[in-house]
Design a protein around this motif. Structure first.
Motif, mmCIF file in Angstrom:
data_model
loop_
_atom_site.group_PDB
_atom_site.id
_atom_site.type_symbol
_atom_site.label_atom_id
_atom_site.label_comp_id
_atom_site.label_asym_id
_atom_site.label_seq_id
_atom_site.Cartn_x
_atom_site.Cartn_y
_atom_site.Cartn_z
ATOM 1 N N ASN C 225 0.843 -1.188 0.000
ATOM 2 C CA ASN C 225 0.000 0.000 0.000
ATOM 3 C C ASN C 225 0.884 1.246 0.000
ATOM 4 O OD1 ASN C 225 -1.739 2.106 0.382
ATOM 5 N ND2 ASN C 225 -2.722 1.289 2.215
ATOM 6 N N PHE C 228 0.079 3.998 2.475
ATOM 7 C CA PHE C 228 0.439 3.652 3.854
ATOM 8 C C PHE C 228 1.937 3.871 4.059
ATOM 9 C CE2 PHE C 228 1.231 -0.084 6.889
ATOM 10 C CZ PHE C 228 1.031 0.713 8.007
ATOM 11 N N PRO D 335 -4.383 8.549 11.038
ATOM 12 C CA PRO D 335 -4.949 9.063 9.786
ATOM 13 C C PRO D 335 -6.464 8.975 9.788
ATOM 14 C CG PRO D 335 -4.191 6.854 9.446
ATOM 15 C CD PRO D 335 -3.896 7.179 10.882
ATOM 16 N N TYR D 339 -8.128 2.732 6.074
ATOM 17 C CA TYR D 339 -7.838 1.740 5.036
ATOM 18 C C TYR D 339 -6.937 2.311 3.965
ATOM 19 C CZ TYR D 339 -11.299 -1.179 7.213
ATOM 20 O OH TYR D 339 -11.971 -1.944 8.121
ATOM 21 N N MET D 340 -7.139 3.581 3.643
ATOM 22 C CA MET D 340 -6.353 4.171 2.584
ATOM 23 C C MET D 340 -4.936 4.487 3.065
ATOM 24 S SD MET D 340 -7.685 7.182 0.207
ATOM 25 C CE MET D 340 -6.697 8.630 0.017
ATOM 26 N N TRP D 341 -4.808 5.108 4.217
ATOM 27 C CA TRP D 341 -3.504 5.567 4.682
ATOM 28 C C TRP D 341 -2.922 4.719 5.789
ATOM 29 C CZ3 TRP D 341 -1.227 9.303 1.958
ATOM 30 C CH2 TRP D 341 -2.022 10.221 1.252
ATOM 31 N N GLY D 342 -3.787 4.097 6.569
ATOM 32 C CA GLY D 342 -3.324 3.595 7.847
ATOM 33 C C GLY D 342 -2.886 2.148 7.902
ATOM 34 N N THR D 343 -3.156 1.368 6.855
ATOM 35 C CA THR D 343 -2.847 -0.057 6.939
ATOM 36 C C THR D 343 -2.485 -0.639 5.588
ATOM 37 O OG1 THR D 343 -5.230 -0.252 6.914
ATOM 38 C CG2 THR D 343 -4.109 -1.152 8.828
ATOM 39 N N ALA D 344 -1.808 -1.772 5.667
ATOM 40 C CA ALA D 344 -1.677 -2.647 4.504
ATOM 41 C C ALA D 344 -2.522 -3.861 4.852
ATOM 42 C CB ALA D 344 -0.222 -3.023 4.274
#
Ligand SMILES: Nc1ncnc2c1ncn2[C@@H]1O[C@H](COP(=O)(O)OP(=O)(O)OP(=O)(O)O)[C@@H](O)[C@H]1O
Ligand SMILES: Nc1ncnc2c1ncn2[C@@H]1O[C@H](COP(=O)(O)OP(=O)(O)OP(=O)(O)O)[C@@H](O)[C@H]1O
Ligand SMILES: [Mg+2]
Ligand SMILES: [Mg+2]
Lengths: 303, 326, 356, 509
Positions: C225, C228, D335, D339-344
């Motif tokens: 991601n 991320f 964030p 889902y977009m920024w905070g995790t893979a």
């Protein structure tokens, strides 16, 4: 001047047709989220089956149909492997390229008993269509008239594909699948079915591309006669951002560069450099199309 | 049948028994590439097989998938104890030099280039001589003073063809313009055809095909646009005598055939053999070799006679064709 | 106990795939009237039949493995580098020229060559990365196009300025390297050379990097991601460029060791015809970009090739058929036949899978 | 008596882990049925089974008395069940109308009649009083609008049962009000609604009956009239909620200084924004979403460049610096979009937790990440925040965590950075009230220890409960500032809508 005679454009139109068709096929796959590097192989198979079809039926129409059919079978193999068995699409694409080269060579020997090339002077190639009014207009006539029907078909295909994507329900759903398979699935769209449909259509286009190569541009089959056109189609597809009209433009750009590079061969530049020209210019062109690609929003790789 | 691998043992024993004549000679022909679209290798393969049949030798031809496979195939052929190992082309030079030097008791032959070792027989061609004749004929025959040539690739190997042709043309017609285009591939008839069409549109009335299988594309263009053309290696005029008016010949089949023959007959000697016009190992239809098809009026007997005279000069050594071109 | 079950399950897949591949191949062989067993025997012998063949399989696996390892890093970072071919060729030609013309002792020539091979391959690849980072020109396109440019440029170098004119001058190739600059063979008379060690070392190093180092972690996260990764303070451009450099450098090394260990000179086309680049990419993808997996998939794919050569030498099966069998095997190995697939198959009784 | 919907003894197991354990539930026509429960209680899982996205391990679903089984969402839709997912299933490239009709497009001879689609959508939007512009591109719509698109889509598909999974978590208070009204309208017109939410006031406002889940089991179903917020909370959490800690009065030095920052991208997103956060202070930022809060946070955390202005953090100039250097200067960041920024999502809990720690001296030695040491730390977080990670514990994929548990993981990770400044965007989005209390407590403690916190929340109650000072954003500017003592919901709301409030002296810096 020498470099820019009208035959340049006419020749470009012919040369670009298989690339355009294959790129449109590739775009269909790309639009459902599948990167198809097997275009080269599919076109080769199409070229070969077109000759086989022509040889055995004597009908050009059936020959093209046969080419499309065989390519559809190959595409279904591709679809089954990638979607059904979840194999990596690039591996499958590359394997299909190998397979196509091996199989056509082998079948050339098995069916026609020759190695390298099959050429039959009795075999009729695709006729050249003279377009009634246009053919009499001086320059336009030279450029646009007198091509094989598949040349016109390719341009129509680009437009039809455009209409398909942006005017029909199925096309709309195909786009949806590519944009977000997860959302499409949650809506109950038949994601797999749509993907298979797109891949099948890609097969048809590649079959026709092959037929144009082996029955339109020349009337023969030779081993590996695609000579990298499938990969160029891949580039054209990506540059055109999988948009039918974008692909029309990008294939044409590439074809024009290629034709130009041929004309530069006479000048004292080493051939390697003239051959490089289309690739270099394509890269340079990329500096200018990028604006649109950002708006296009499908830049998965560029984030 | 997959009996290949068990064979060497038997054969080796057979030889050990010492019946020179009775045991079939085993000969391997190792081609440096896939035969593919290359008539050069096709002919060699056929020539060797033909001799094998005629003189009772077992000939196995092995295609190499790529450059790296050549050496391995040579080594395996040595290991499998073939009596004679024939290979071909510049691509095999390095590999053969190594393998032949390591196996001084083995017999080797290489066609189309020279490997200077005591156990290697080299057979080479002077294609430039035939190309020279072809160019001479083209220079004489052209009405538009424009002569074209469609060449597979811009590589040193093919300079023998383009260079020889150009020299010959200049010799008979210093005013003629020489158009040359490169396909960039050995297997792209569609592009070769486009190039021929382009040269025709620039006024060339004779276009020499030297684009391997691409020549077929050149021939098609000739048929469509009505210019004249020529082919390579074997007599191509039979395909379309109206437009294909000459063919440049190269006796690779003969070279392979002779090599096998001499080996079976016991007259095989290391050293260098070259085939040129003099040895009739290369040539041009109507000039040095007969053709099944009648001579096209575009060339005409007069031209042929003049070219024949040039041929005689080359054979006699009074006219020199350079060995290499820049 | 559960671990063993897991292991069995994970083995089912490749075994099943190879079996189905072999079965399909068998049908093809039988269709042309050749002996199936005999052909496969020759295939096996050609790849692993004797120590000699085994080492030549390893020799062939060497460039594939190096390319694959490079690509693995790029793929993990989510960077799709399609330019291994050009990177390999450009690296190899530069390395060769340096080793030929550098006035120095053999060992220095060799080491300098290796470094230059890595550097040039890496920089060529980096250029594409830079164009993506700076001008947003998609890597997928630029790397593909760069192949043509690199290959043509190398071809120019060996046809014009640096062509070997000492011999017949008929081939586009450089002079031969000094013997002292050759990479040593690992066993005399066998094809495998020191480059294989480099490949193995690279695999281990990469495994270590990916598994244990922060950089490996960052590469992985970037691939999973990118947003991320950015949010977490990973410099995605730096990682991407590093990944590109490493993958190009390893491709350059692949070309270099192939020249220094096998051909001893740069011959136009000798690195492109065998399709090392695409084969390397398949090796990576089949191994899911796992460095140790790549060692095995590279050897497997190389074995298909040397096996096909064995078939060509010793049977009447035509060469093109051997390549068909090879393609079929690859196709099926790439498939994810799972235990579930097998169960589902049985349950459904072969109901067709997602036809339109 | 037959119910419109009856779910009987539903059980769902993921491997060894039981997400739903014999859950039963009924739903009547015209009823609004709320499902509440802690994070990971199994609410979403239950709904996914209803919607055909998961196959139950055991149990039965009856629709109007008839047993049904859904092999996919398709079957559910055909049977009149619609679901509005929390993370919307929309195509940003397509228009509102296209998104609504997809799958059931009006067509003629295979051609998509877009005009008719627009008309139908307009009609539908009037009928249910859900305003929307059918021709707008979805990617340009606000979150609230997107949610309306989702609801209209479900209605368009003819759903009688509408499932809303945490619909209000991403909405502004105004949008929440609209949504609750819509829900009431729907119920009045005979639709049945299942509502999942962690906000008990909302539950009390609209629902008829309430089912409480805990640990995958039903702990009770009550009618709204028989209960109240406190009872519900007790049922959910199994204990009483506690008061927040006292805040220690602090006069800290300036920690973060945003000075006349402007961001332009086609239009001006941030316009000359200036303010400061001091040590020992929580500054809350309120505002209707889309008024520049997201951009402000991105600018501060280095995810977006500024065109003008300066940002200083702990004395260092961090304007247009890399995220890495800003984080090093002392910033941690929760964030807004996890889902977009905070995790893979495809990586394990452990890998997700590691982000930002991989080069910290404590966990990194001689080129290698010290996994064991770090794992200890993550275990600590899991315990402290009661993160339910499922059977595979730290190796569970982050994407398999329930929304709230994932949020807790992110909060723990960023708090663990122990930086002087914490930027917290919607820190309790989607977490249950127990966890919310815990997170609030942690934030206060961080403040009391002398660190600064910049808090952005669409939850006014959260802003009011935590902030020492409140800034309100409107159209890319700071529209006003309120001290803790003077702030009320009304005043904030007025400012948020672009109005003026007296008593707010502009001492933003
Ligand atoms: N695909 C899956 N694989 C393994 N475990 C899962 C999966 N999906 C959910 N779970 C687990 O099931 C439990 C219930 O999850 P669910 O999403 O239903 O919770 P929830 O009640 O919706 O919580 P929240 O309020 O946080 O959204 C969680 O502990 C989660 O980790
Ligand atoms: N993009 C997002 N940004 C922030 N929070 C989100 C986002 N998407 C979902 N959430 C939060 O996650 C929680 C629900 O997450 P969860 O993973 O359970 O999804 P869901 O709504 O149950 O959808 P699904 O049923 O598809 O899993 C909600 O509390 C919501 O606030
Ligand atoms: Mg949930
Ligand atoms: Mg959930």
């Amino acid at each position: 001047m020498e470099l820019l005679d009208w035959s340049l454009i006419s020749s470009t139109i012919r040369m670009v047709t298989p690339i355009l068709l294959a790129a449109l096929g590739g775009a269909l796959c790309a639009r459902v989220g599948i990167f198809n590097v097997g275009l080269e192989g599919l076109v080769l198979v199409g070229a070969f089956s077109a000759i086989v079809g022509n040889h055995f039926t004597g009908s050009l129409f059936l020959a093209i149909l046969f080419a499309a059919l065989v390519c559809v079978l190959f595409s279904l193999l591709f679809a089954y492997m990638t979607i059904g068995l979840r194999a990596n699409e690039i591996v499958v694409g590359v394997a299909i390229n190998f397979l196509a080269l091996g199989l056509t060579t082998f079948a050339l020997r098995a069916i026609f008993g020759v190695k390298g090339a099959f050429y039959d002077k009795e075999m009729a190639g695709l006729p050249k269509l003279d377009i009634p009014v246009i053919k009499d207009i001086p320059v336009l006539g030279d450029i646009f008239s007198g091509h094989s029907p598949l040349v016109y078909l390719a341009f129509i295909a680009a437009i039809v594909l455009y209409l398909f994507f942006y005017r029909t329900v199925t096309g709309f759903r195909v786009l949806a699948v590519g944009l977000s398979p997860v959302a499409a699935r949650s809506l109950g769209l038949k994601v797999t079915g749509l993907q298979v449909l797109a891949i099948t259509m890609c097969g048809i286009l590649c079959g026709v591309a092959g037929a144009q190569l082996s029955l339109g541009q020349v009337t023969m089959f030779t081993e590996g006669m695609t000579a990298g056109r499938g990969f160029i189609a891949l580039v054209a597809m990506m540059m055109g951002q999988s948009h039918p009209l974008g692909i029309l433009a990008s294939s044409f750009l590439f074809g024009l560069m290629d034709a130009l590079s041929i004309r530069l061969q006479g000048l004292s530049l080493p051939t390697q450099f003239t051959s490089m020209l289309p690739y270099v210019l394509t890269i340079i062109a990329m500096f200018f199309v990028k604006e649109k690609s950002q708006a296009g929003g499908r830049g998965q790789s560029s984030r | 049948s997959a009996g290949g691998s068990s064979a060497p043992a038997d054969k080796a024993e057979g030889q050990a028994a010492g019946q020179e004549g009775a045991a079939k000679k085993r000969i391997a022909l190792i081609l440096p590439e896939k035969i593919g679209v290359n008539p050069f290798f096709q002919q060699m393969d056929e020539g060797a097989k033909k001799a094998g049949e005629e003189f009772g030798a077992e000939v196995k031809s092995i295609e190499s998938t790529d450059h790296g496979a050549i050496e391995e195939n040579l080594r395996v052929a040595v290991a499998e104890n073939y009596d004679l190992i024939i290979t071909s082309s510049f691509e095999s030079e390095d590999a053969l030099k190594k393998v032949a030097a390591e196996n001084p008791d083995k017999n080797f032959a290489i066609i189309d280039t020279v490997v200077d070792l005591p156990n290697v027989r080299s057979v080479t061609f002077r294609e430039q001589e035939a190309a020279y004749l072809m160019g001479a004929a083209a220079g004489l025959a052209t009405k538009t003073n424009k002569v074209g040539m469609v060449v597979a690739m811009d590589i040193p190997l093919l300079k023998k063809w383009t260079g020889g042709f150009q020299e010959g043309m200049k010799a008979t017609n210093p005013n003629a313009e020489f158009l040359v285009n490169y396909v960039g591939s050995f297997s792209d008839p569609a592009k070769a055809k486009e190039l021929a069409l382009l040269q025709a549109s620039k006024g060339a009335d004779f276009i020499n095909g030297a684009a391997a299988v691409g020549d077929l594309g050149v021939f098609e263009a000739a048929k469509e646009k009505g210019f004249f053309t020529s082919g390579q290696d074997v007599d191509r005029t039979t395909i379309d005598p109206e437009h294909i008016v000459l063919s440049q010949l190269k006796g690779t089949d003969a070279a392979a055939y002779e090599t096998v023959k001499s080996f079976v007959e016991g007259s095989f000697k290391p050293g260098v053999v070259t085939y040129g016009l003099k040895e009739k190992g290369v040539g041009v239809t109507y000039v040095t070799h007969e053709s099944k098809t009648p001579l096209n009026a575009f060339i005409g007997q007069e031209v042929i006679d003049k070219v024949k005279a040039i041929n005689d000069e080359i054979v006699a050594g009074t006219r020199k064709v350079p060995d290499s071109f820049e | 106990m559960a671990a063993i079950r897991e292991l069995c399950k994970s083995l089912v897949q490749p075994i099943l795939a190879v079996m189905i591949g072999l079965l399909t191949g068998a049908i093809v062989i039988a269709a042309v009237g050749e002996s199936v067993i005999g052909t496969y025997q020759e295939m096996w012998k050609g790849a692993f039949g004797s120590f000699y063949f085994f080492t030549s399989t390893l020799a062939r696996a060497t460039p594939i493995m190096l390319i694959a390892l490079g690509l693995a890093l790029a793929f993990r970072a989510g960077v799709f580098n399609l330019g291994a071919e050009g990177q390999m060729v450009l690296g190899a030609i530069s390395a060769t020229l340096v080793a030929i013309y550098l006035p120095a002792p053999g060992i220095v020539k060799m080491l300098a060559g290796l470094m230059v091979g890595i550097a040039v391959g890496g920089l060529w690849s980096l250029l594409a990365g830079f164009m993506e980072a700076r001008f947003r020109i998609p890597l997928l396109i630029s790397t593909l196009l760069f192949n043509y440019i690199a290959v043509l440029f190398a071809s120019y170098l060996v046809t014009e300025p640096f062509q070997d004119r000492t011999g017949s001058a008929a081939l586009a190739q450089t002079l031969m390297l000094d013997k002292s600059a050759w990479l040593p063979k690992l066993f005399s008379g066998m094809s495998v050379h020191a480059g294989f060690f480099f490949a193995i070392a690279a695999a281990l190093l990469l495994f270590w990097v990916i598994r244990f180092t922060p950089f490996g972690y960052e590469v992985k996260m970037l691939g999973q991601n990118p947003l991320f990764a950015r949010y977490g303070g990973i410099n995605q451009i730096k990682v991407m460029l590093t990944g590109m450099f490493a993958s190009g450098g390893l491709a350059g090394l692949a070309g270099t060791v192939e020249v220094f260990g096998s051909h001893y000179r740069f011959v136009d086309g000798a690195l492109t015809v065998p399709n090392f680049a695409w084969t390397g990419m398949m090796a990576t993808l089949l191994a899911n970009s796992h460095p140790i997996g790549i060692v095995f998939t590279s050897i497997l794919l190389a074995a298909f090739q040397t096996g096909a050569m064995g078939v060509e030498r010793n049977t009447e099966v035509p060469l093109e058929l051997a390549s068909v069998i090879q393609a079929v095997l690859i196709l099926f190995i790439s498939a994810k036949f799972s235990y579930d697939w097998w169960k589902k198959r049985k349950a459904k009784g072969g109901e067709s899978h997602g036809a339109a | 008596m037959t119910h419109r919907l009856e779910m009987k003894q539903m059980t769902k197991k993921y491997g060894e882990f039981t997400a739903n354990d014999q859950v039963s539930l009924t739903l009547e026509a015209g009823e609004v049925h709320a499902i509440v429960g802690e994070n990971g209680a199994g609410k979403t899982t239950l709904m996914r089974m209803l919607y055909g996205m998961e196959q139950p391990t055991a149990g039965e679903i009856l629709l109007n008395g008839k047993p049904v089984s859904f092999r996919g969402p398709n079957d559910a839709i055909r049977n009149g069940i619609g679901m509005v997912h929390q993370h919307f299933m929309l195509f940003g490239e397509f228009s509102v109308a296209e998104n609504i009709v997809i799958g059931y497009e009006p067509k003629q001879a295979g051609f998509f009649r877009r005009k008719e689609a627009v008309e139908k959508v307009s009609a539908l939007s009037e009928q249910y009083r859900i305003p929307i512009n059918p021709q707008a591109r979805v990617s340009t719509c606000s979150v609230g609008e997107q949610q309306r698109v989702e609801i209209l889509k479900v209605l368009y598909q003819g759903a009688d049962i509408i499932v809303l999974d945490e619909p209000t978590a991403v909405l502004t208070p105004l949008e929440v009000k609209d949504l609750l009204q819509t829900i009431r309208n729907l119920a009045a017109s005979g639709k049945s609604v299942i509502l999942i939410t962690h906000k008990l006031q909302e539950v009390m406002e609209v629902s008829d009956r309430i089912t409480v889940l805990r640990g995958g089991r039903v702990t009770g179903t009550v009618s709204r009239h028989e209960t109240n917020v406190d009872d519900l909370a007790r049922l959910m959490v199994g204990r009483e909620l506690e008061e927040l800690s006292q805040r220690i009065p602090l006069e800290g030095k300036r920690l973060l200084h945003v000075d006349q920052v402007t961001v332009r991208e086609k239009q001006t997103l941030l316009d000359n924004v200036s303010f400061a956060v001091h040590h020992g202070e929580i500054v809350g930022i309120a505002g209707v979403s889309g008024n520049g809060q997201s951009e402000l946070l991105q600018v501060i955390s280095g995810l977006r460049p500024v065109q003008a202005g300066k940002i200083h953090l702990a004395g260092a100039d961090v304007t247009n610096k890399s995220v890495e250097s800003i984080r090093q200067a002392g910033l941690a960041h929760i964030p807004e979009d996890r889902y977009m920024w905070g995790t893979a999502k495809q990586e394990s809990v452990e890998e997700n937790a590691l982000m930002g720690y991989q080069r910290k001296p404590d966990y990194y030695r001689r080129g290698v990440i010290l996994r064991d040491a770090f794992r200890q730390v993550v275990r600590g977080w899991v315990d402290r925040f009661a993160i339910k990670t499922g059977s595979r514990q730290l190796q569970e994929l982050a994407g398999n965590l329930s929304g709230g548990n994932l949020q807790k993981l992110i909060v723990a990770r960023e708090l663990g950075q122990e930086t002087p400044l914490l930027v917290a965007a919607e820190p309790t989005r989607g977490v249950d009230i127990g966890a919310m209390e815990y997170i609030h407590q942690a934030l206060i403690e961080k403040r009391n220890s002398g660190d600064g916190i910049l808090l952005v929340s669409s939850e006014l109650s959260e802003i009011l409960a935590l902030s020492d000072r409140i800034l309100v954003m409107y159209k890319g500017r700071i529209a006003g500032e309120l001290a803790r003592s003077e702030a009320t919901e009304e005043k904030i709301s007025v400012l948020m809508a672009g109005g003026n409030v007296h008593g707010s002296d502009q001492r933003a810096v």
